[in-house]
Design an enzyme around this catalytic site. Structure first.
Site, PDB file in Angstrom:
ATOM      1  N   SER A  32       0.851  -1.193   0.000  1.00  0.00           N
ATOM      2  CA  SER A  32       0.000   0.000   0.000  1.00  0.00           C
ATOM      3  C   SER A  32       0.886   1.243   0.000  1.00  0.00           C
ATOM      4  CB  SER A  32      -0.894   0.003   1.249  1.00  0.00           C
ATOM      5  OG  SER A  32      -1.307   1.325   1.527  1.00  0.00           O
ATOM      6  N   LEU A  91     -17.040   8.818   1.814  1.00  0.00           N
ATOM      7  CA  LEU A  91     -17.052   8.591   0.361  1.00  0.00           C
ATOM      8  C   LEU A  91     -16.741   7.137   0.017  1.00  0.00           C
ATOM      9  CD1 LEU A  91     -15.314  11.867  -0.825  1.00  0.00           C
ATOM     10  CD2 LEU A  91     -17.728  11.309  -0.739  1.00  0.00           C
ATOM     11  N   SER A  92     -16.655   6.321   1.062  1.00  0.00           N
ATOM     12  CA  SER A  92     -16.505   4.881   0.909  1.00  0.00           C
ATOM     13  C   SER A  92     -15.222   4.443   0.199  1.00  0.00           C
ATOM     14  CB  SER A  92     -17.726   4.293   0.211  1.00  0.00           C
ATOM     15  OG  SER A  92     -18.005   3.056   0.793  1.00  0.00           O
ATOM     16  N   SER A  93     -14.114   4.824   0.785  1.00  0.00           N
ATOM     17  CA  SER A  93     -12.830   4.349   0.268  1.00  0.00           C
ATOM     18  C   SER A  93     -12.742   2.831   0.407  1.00  0.00           C
ATOM     19  CB  SER A  93     -11.673   5.016   1.013  1.00  0.00           C
ATOM     20  OG  SER A  93     -11.661   4.663   2.375  1.00  0.00           O
ATOM     21  N   ASP A 121     -22.821   1.000  -1.175  1.00  0.00           N
ATOM     22  CA  ASP A 121     -21.489   1.519  -1.495  1.00  0.00           C
ATOM     23  C   ASP A 121     -20.796   0.657  -2.556  1.00  0.00           C
ATOM     24  OD1 ASP A 121     -22.177   3.181   0.524  1.00  0.00           O
ATOM     25  OD2 ASP A 121     -20.619   2.530   1.925  1.00  0.00           O
TER      26      ASP A 121
HETATM   27  P1  ADP Z   1     -14.724   4.916   4.313  1.00  0.00           P
HETATM   28  O1  ADP Z   1     -15.934   5.687   4.743  1.00  0.00           O
HETATM   29  O2  ADP Z   1     -13.763   5.803   3.576  1.00  0.00           O
HETATM   30  O3  ADP Z   1     -15.080   3.675   3.570  1.00  0.00           O
HETATM   31  P2  ADP Z   1     -13.791   3.007   6.207  1.00  0.00           P
HETATM   32  O4  ADP Z   1     -13.355   3.141   7.608  1.00  0.00           O
HETATM   33  O5  ADP Z   1     -14.941   2.142   5.897  1.00  0.00           O
HETATM   34  O6  ADP Z   1     -13.997   4.485   5.650  1.00  0.00           O
HETATM   35  O7  ADP Z   1     -12.597   2.458   5.329  1.00  0.00           O
HETATM   36  C1  ADP Z   1     -11.322   3.029   5.428  1.00  0.00           C
HETATM   37  C2  ADP Z   1     -10.276   1.915   5.480  1.00  0.00           C
HETATM   38  O8  ADP Z   1     -10.108   1.350   4.148  1.00  0.00           O
HETATM   39  C3  ADP Z   1      -8.914   2.418   5.855  1.00  0.00           C
HETATM   40  O9  ADP Z   1      -8.761   2.449   7.258  1.00  0.00           O
HETATM   41  C4  ADP Z   1      -7.999   1.413   5.184  1.00  0.00           C
HETATM   42  O10 ADP Z   1      -7.914   0.225   5.952  1.00  0.00           O
HETATM   43  C5  ADP Z   1      -8.741   1.090   3.907  1.00  0.00           C
HETATM   44  N1  ADP Z   1      -8.300   2.016   2.838  1.00  0.00           N
HETATM   45  C6  ADP Z   1      -9.057   2.909   2.179  1.00  0.00           C
HETATM   46  N2  ADP Z   1      -8.334   3.615   1.286  1.00  0.00           N
HETATM   47  C7  ADP Z   1      -7.075   3.149   1.380  1.00  0.00           C
HETATM   48  C8  ADP Z   1      -5.844   3.466   0.732  1.00  0.00           C
HETATM   49  N3  ADP Z   1      -5.772   4.433  -0.185  1.00  0.00           N
HETATM   50  N4  ADP Z   1      -4.742   2.762   1.091  1.00  0.00           N
HETATM   51  C9  ADP Z   1      -4.797   1.803   2.026  1.00  0.00           C
HETATM   52  N5  ADP Z   1      -5.925   1.464   2.673  1.00  0.00           N
HETATM   53  C10 ADP Z   1      -7.055   2.124   2.365  1.00  0.00           C
HETATM   54 MG    MG Z   2     -16.295   2.144   4.405  1.00  0.00          MG
END
Ligand code: ADP
Ligand code: MG
Length: 382
Positions: free
Chosen positions: A67, A123-125, A171
């Site tokens: 990552s 925004l659901s990363s 999502d």
């Molecule tokens: P969100 O609302 O953005 O989905 P979450 O807590 O559900 O928030 O998810 C975030 C988690 O997803 C981070 O803590 C990480 O574990 C993973 N994640 C998201 N984006 C990345 C990234 N660019 N690089 C590494 N991990 C990521």
């Molecule tokens: Mg999430």
């Protein structure tokens, strides 16, 4: 291109050579809040912020993944007992496991990934990450034989079974099915969906992230659900999807005032989603915006899931003449989503930042978003 170049050179340095590049997107929800568990509609779209990964089969039984954003490396096998410790890697491990559990094929691979979906901003990363790998592994190892809805379910099950998040399907659905210049009305009862055009030439979508979170426990959410279930039961229907305002008013004296207002919001919200679909078909963004304000008011006054900071941001939007503004997500903090005329945008963003900072002592974060494609292949291996 910058993101892709960064991933490309990191992959080459770490593993040598190149893999195939895939991406999937974060999402917004224009309208349709707290409707999913009531069998109603949501109205999401994928955005121009993505997780991108370069991936190549490595001929072993091991996954090796780096990552870039977290600057961390994980290596794991594909059996249930091989779950990695790092929480970010569990999203990828979960996707592998959920594909295997469904009878799909996953072999060892090397991967490097990075993204520009803000983490934990609503925004659901996490869905972008799951969908990127689910789409990629379907393409690389399964000849794309897993249908797209199943890819979304694989992401959802990953959250449930490997990340401890009991989320709905919206999502992952939005991340997988997203299409440029289109939002999707998803029927959470039948799982049918339809694309609607969203390409306002004189408006932009901008998110203002309050960076506050007031309720960490699930209890208010569960209480709202319980209210909805009680009213549905009283009406003799499965979910509030089948309720009308008239039906609700007929039992008003038999239910608590609180339950009445919760159900009223859900019923009105369903009608608002349908009104927005019509307005988008007509290209009438003024009506879309009006519905967004109504949703905010309903969430704030009837459903009571807003908070001072979000109501404040909503008031600032109104004062600035923003077309539409509302809380996005479950409530008690997070973002407002705003539909803003192009020529007002700079002024609004400036004013919101300044006034919020004066009142609450920190600046909100601002994300401009464009409705874009969801999961996809970006480039074949070089
Ligand atoms: P969100 O609302 O953005 O989905 P979450 O807590 O559900 O928030 O998810 C975030 C988690 O997803 C981070 O803590 C990480 O574990 C993973 N994640 C998201 N984006 C990345 C990234 N660019 N690089 C590494 N991990 C990521
Ligand atoms: Mg999430």
């Amino acid at each position: 291109m910058e993101l892709q170049n960064k991933i490309d050179s990191t992959f080459e340095n770490r593993f040598g050579g190149h893999g195939t590049v895939y991406a999937s997107a974060g999402r917004i929800n224009l309208i349709g809040e707290h409707t999913d568990y009531n069998g109603g509609f949501v109205f999401p779209g994928a955005i121009d912020k993505v997780i991108m990964a370069e991936i190549r089969a490595n001929g072993t039984e091991k996954v090796r993944v780096y990552s870039i954003d977290i600057d961390d490396y994980a290596e794991f096998g594909l059996n249930e007992a091989d779950a990695p410790e790092q929480s970010w890697a569990r999203y990828i491990f979960g996707v592998c496991r959920e594909i295997l559990k469904r009878g799909g094929k996953v072999e060892g691979f090397d991967a490097v990934f990075a993204g520009n979906v803000p983490l934990g901003a609503g925004l659901s990363s996490s869905a972008a990450l799951e969908s990127c790998f689910a789409f990629a592994l379907n393409d690389m190892f399964n000849d794309n034989s897993i249908d797209k809805f199943e890819l979304a379910r694989i992401g959802q099950s990953t959250e449930h079974n490997y990340c401890g998040v009991n989320c709905g399907i919206m999502d992952q659905f939005a991340s997988v099915f997203g299409k440029q210049d289109h939002l999707m009305r998803l029927d959470c009862r039948s799982m049918e969906f339809e694309y609607f055009p969203f390409n306002p030439s004189d408006h932009k979508l901008v998110l203002i992230d309050s960076r506050v979170k007031h309720e960490l426990a699930d209890s208010p959410y569960n209480k709202r659900r319980a209210s909805c279930e009680r009213v549905a039961k009283r009406l003799g229907i499965e979910t509030l999807r089948d309720a009308t305002k008239e039906m609700l008013d007929a039992v008003k004296t038999d239910i608590t005032a609180e339950d009445y207002f919760r159900a009223k919001f859900v019923i009105e919200e369903k009608d608002r989603v349908l009104a927005v679909c019509q307005a988008l078909t007509d290209g009438d963004y003024e009506t879309v915006g009006r519905c967004m304000y109504e949703t905010h008011d309903g969430l704030s006054k009837d459903y009571e899931v807003s908070c001072e900071e979000l109501d404040f941001l909503n008031d600032v939007a109104r004062e600035c003449g923003v077309t539409g503004s509302r809380i996005m997500g479950g409530g008690f903090g997070g973002c407002t989503i705003n539909l803003v005329k192009n020529d007002l945008l700079a002024d609004f963003v400036e004013t919101a930042k300044k006034r919020f900072n004066e009142k609450y002592g920190h600046e909100p974060k601002v994300y401009e978003v464009i409705i874009s494609d969801g999961a996809r292949k970006i480039a074949d291996a070089k």
